[in-house]
Design a protein around this motif. Structure first.
Motif, short mmCIF file in Angstrom:
data_model
loop_
_atom_site.label_atom_id
_atom_site.label_comp_id
_atom_site.label_asym_id
_atom_site.label_seq_id
_atom_site.Cartn_x
_atom_site.Cartn_y
_atom_site.Cartn_z
N SER A 52 21.28 86.44 -73.37
CA SER A 52 23.00 86.62 -72.98
C SER A 52 23.92 86.70 -71.90
CB SER A 52 23.26 88.55 -74.11
OG SER A 52 23.31 89.31 -73.60
N GLU A 53 25.20 85.40 -71.71
CA GLU A 53 25.50 86.08 -70.43
C GLU A 53 26.02 87.27 -69.90
OE1 GLU A 53 28.62 83.57 -70.26
OE2 GLU A 53 27.74 82.38 -71.82
N GLU A 54 26.59 88.21 -71.39
CA GLU A 54 26.55 89.68 -70.92
C GLU A 54 25.82 90.31 -70.13
OE1 GLU A 54 26.99 94.12 -73.47
OE2 GLU A 54 28.23 91.79 -73.53
N ALA A 55 24.13 90.24 -70.82
CA ALA A 55 22.96 91.14 -69.43
C ALA A 55 23.01 90.42 -68.23
CB ALA A 55 21.88 90.16 -70.53
N VAL A 56 23.56 89.13 -67.99
CA VAL A 56 23.26 88.55 -66.23
C VAL A 56 24.44 89.04 -65.64
CG1 VAL A 56 23.27 86.53 -65.38
CG2 VAL A 56 22.42 86.27 -67.51
N PHE A 57 26.09 89.64 -66.31
CA PHE A 57 27.08 90.41 -65.68
C PHE A 57 25.83 91.49 -65.22
CE2 PHE A 57 29.40 86.72 -67.74
CZ PHE A 57 29.52 85.98 -66.69
N ASN A 58 25.51 92.09 -66.39
CA ASN A 58 25.04 93.77 -66.09
C ASN A 58 24.38 93.35 -65.09
OD1 ASN A 58 26.96 94.62 -68.40
ND2 ASN A 58 25.27 94.20 -69.60
N ILE A 59 22.96 92.34 -64.93
CA ILE A 59 22.09 92.78 -64.06
C ILE A 59 22.81 92.27 -62.46
CG2 ILE A 59 20.69 91.32 -63.43
CD1 ILE A 59 19.38 91.20 -66.35
N ILE A 60 23.89 91.51 -62.67
CA ILE A 60 24.17 90.71 -61.65
C ILE A 60 25.03 92.34 -61.20
CG2 ILE A 60 26.47 89.74 -60.07
CD1 ILE A 60 25.66 87.03 -61.87
N GLY A 61 25.92 92.82 -61.97
CA GLY A 61 27.35 93.68 -61.74
C GLY A 61 26.03 95.10 -60.71
N ASN A 62 25.18 95.04 -61.34
CA ASN A 62 23.88 96.33 -61.15
C ASN A 62 23.63 96.34 -59.61
OD1 ASN A 62 24.66 98.19 -63.77
ND2 ASN A 62 23.01 96.84 -64.83
N THR A 63 22.94 94.47 -59.89
CA THR A 63 22.77 95.01 -58.32
C THR A 63 23.35 94.89 -57.23
OG1 THR A 63 21.10 93.60 -59.82
CG2 THR A 63 20.73 93.04 -57.53
N TYR A 64 24.58 94.27 -57.14
CA TYR A 64 25.39 93.82 -56.03
C TYR A 64 26.33 95.38 -55.99
CZ TYR A 64 23.27 89.66 -55.38
OH TYR A 64 22.62 88.71 -55.86
N HIS A 65 25.88 96.70 -55.28
CA HIS A 65 26.58 97.38 -54.95
C HIS A 65 27.41 97.54 -53.73
CE1 HIS A 65 24.87 99.34 -58.94
NE2 HIS A 65 23.86 99.18 -58.50
#
Length: 128
Positions: free
Chosen positions: A69-82
């Motif tokens: 799911s694209e939502e999961a990808v965006f969540n992973i990216i959002g949680n990885t790059y802080h």
């Protein structure tokens, strides 16, 4: 009509694109035409055996594609790059103007060395 979240062809397309792979490359790996890959990516359902082959080429399991799911990808990216390195409030640890001046001075020094080398070359040619 199947829901977009269940559309396996679209999921294959998205995963392929995220991996930076073109349809032509996937087609070549599968031993089929690019048009056949396009048709697969337009299909809501994909044969299990074909899905397994595609998943293997993409370096995933068929379950990973089914659950993509694209939502999961965006969540992973959002949680990885802080680290906020892309933040608009990013502060340079150096003065950019100083860097420009340094580069300019290096360029001038290089040109002076080139000019001196040309002068020496011309003197050698004249002395022959």
């Amino acid at each position: 009509m199947a829901e977009p979240t269940l559309h396996i062809g679209r999921k294959i397309s998205k995963v392929r694109e995220l991996k930076g792979m073109k349809q032509e490359t996937l087609a070549s790996e599968l031993g089929i035409s690019q048009q056949a890959v396009s048709k697969i990516e337009q299909s809501a359902d994909v044969d299990g055996e074909a899905l397994e082959k595609i998943a293997k080429i993409l370096g995933l399991s068929s379950e990973a594609i089914k659950n993509f799911s694209e939502e999961a990808v965006f969540n992973i990216i959002g949680n990885t790059y802080h680290d906020n390195s892309a933040s608009l409030n990013y502060q340079c640890s150096f003065n950019p103007i100083d860097k420009i001046v340094d580069l300019y001075n290096e360029k001038v020094a290089l040109l002076e060395r080139l000019l001196q080398a040309e002068k020496e070359k011309n003197e050698l040619i004249k002395s022959k």
